[in-house]
Design an enzyme around this catalytic site. Structure first.
Site, short mmCIF file in Angstrom:
data_model
loop_
_atom_site.label_atom_id
_atom_site.label_comp_id
_atom_site.label_asym_id
_atom_site.label_seq_id
_atom_site.Cartn_x
_atom_site.Cartn_y
_atom_site.Cartn_z
N SER A 52 83.41 51.64 40.95
CA SER A 52 82.59 52.85 40.91
C SER A 52 82.05 53.21 42.29
O SER A 52 81.91 52.36 43.17
CB SER A 52 81.41 52.64 39.94
OG SER A 52 81.87 52.24 38.68
N1 SAH Z 1 81.67 48.01 37.66
C1 SAH Z 1 83.09 47.94 37.81
C2 SAH Z 1 83.72 49.09 37.06
C3 SAH Z 1 85.15 48.93 36.80
S1 SAH Z 1 85.89 50.26 35.90
C4 SAH Z 1 83.41 48.05 39.31
O1 SAH Z 1 82.67 48.75 39.99
O2 SAH Z 1 84.39 47.46 39.75
C5 SAH Z 1 85.54 49.84 34.23
C6 SAH Z 1 86.12 48.55 33.74
O3 SAH Z 1 85.84 48.48 32.34
C7 SAH Z 1 87.63 48.41 33.86
O4 SAH Z 1 87.93 47.25 34.57
C8 SAH Z 1 88.11 48.34 32.41
O5 SAH Z 1 89.24 47.49 32.24
C9 SAH Z 1 86.89 47.78 31.71
N2 SAH Z 1 86.82 48.01 30.26
C10 SAH Z 1 87.16 49.12 29.57
N3 SAH Z 1 86.93 48.95 28.25
C11 SAH Z 1 86.44 47.69 28.10
C12 SAH Z 1 86.01 46.90 26.98
N4 SAH Z 1 86.03 47.37 25.73
N5 SAH Z 1 85.55 45.65 27.21
C13 SAH Z 1 85.53 45.14 28.47
N6 SAH Z 1 85.92 45.82 29.57
C14 SAH Z 1 86.36 47.08 29.39
#
Ligand code: SAH
Length: 206
Positions: A52
């Site tokens: 993000s």
């Molecule tokens: N805070 C992280 C955001 C990554 S994007 C960063 O800044 O790196 C969001 C993430 O949520 C992705 O890696 C995706 O695979 C994960 N995600 C989506 N649905 C999910 C779920 N039901 N349970 C766990 N992770 C999930």
């Protein structure tokens, strides 16, 4: 990054700003993108997911109002960058990621950085983590079609859930606080996240 993107937009929480100064964001993006790690936008981290935008991470973590004593659940570990910030600002961090390769990469970076108060699990985070509940904070880093009731049920009294909710292309960031009188919901403004995929999120094929 901290001064121009976070402080300039009104985030004054000194402990949070200190944590942002401390955690090296470039370690959480791939080598080819490291020269852009401190820019004002999200970056790809593989598997069609993104780390993000720094300000969005700051806004979400600030909304949890952490004081180093909390037990926090993060859903969507992704790169592990926000996980490291949470580890600086809370007592215990539990984090769930559904994509194994991302989870493994985050685990290895956070171990190398010696964040021993973090536990990462692979799975569908929309169920929360009942064995470790209740949580003082729950932070969801992917956009949901609605607020999963099960996550509200895992909040301690006084606890806060921060979650983007809306369509697949646009969401609003909500903070739900579990008060002694019930749940209070606030809208913190517009945002755009990748989708939360799971039982209480979007279905895999939509
Ligand atoms: N805070 C992280 C955001 C990554 S994007 C960063 O800044 O790196 C969001 C993430 O949520 C992705 O890696 C995706 O695979 C994960 N995600 C989506 N649905 C999910 C779920 N039901 N349970 C766990 N992770 C999930």
């Amino acid at each position: 990054m901290v001064k121009d993107q976070i402080e300039a937009r009104g985030i004054k929480n000194e402990r949070l700003l200190e944590a942002f100064r401390k955690v090296p964001r470039h370690l959480f993006v791939e080598e080819a993108l490291q020269n852009q790690a401190y820019e004002d936008y999200p970056l790809p981290i593989g598997e069609s997911q993104t780390i993000s935008q720094p300000y969005m991470v700051a806004l979400m973590v600030d909304a949890l109002q952490l004081t180093r004593k909390e037990k926090v659940l993060e859903i969507g570990t992704g790169s592990g960058y926000q996980t490291a910030l949470l580890a600086e600002l809370a007592e215990e961090v539990y984090s769930i990621e559904r994509i194994p390769s991302l989870a493994h990469r985050a685990i290895s970076i956070l171990n190398r950085m010696e964040y021993f108060n973090v536990t990462i699990r692979i799975g569908d985070g929309t169920f929360g983590w009942a064995e470790k509940a209740p949580f003082d904070g729950i932070i969801v880093s992917a956009g949901a079609p609605e607020i999963p009731e099960v996550l509200k049920g895992q909040l301690a009294v006084g606890g806060r859930l921060v979650i983007p909710v809306g369509s697949q292309s646009m969401q609003n960031l909500f903070r739900v606080t579990h008060t002694p009188e019930g749940f209070k919901t606030e809208n913190l403004g517009g945002c755009t996240f990748v989708k939360l995929v799971g039982r209480y999120g979007w279905r895999d094929n939509v």
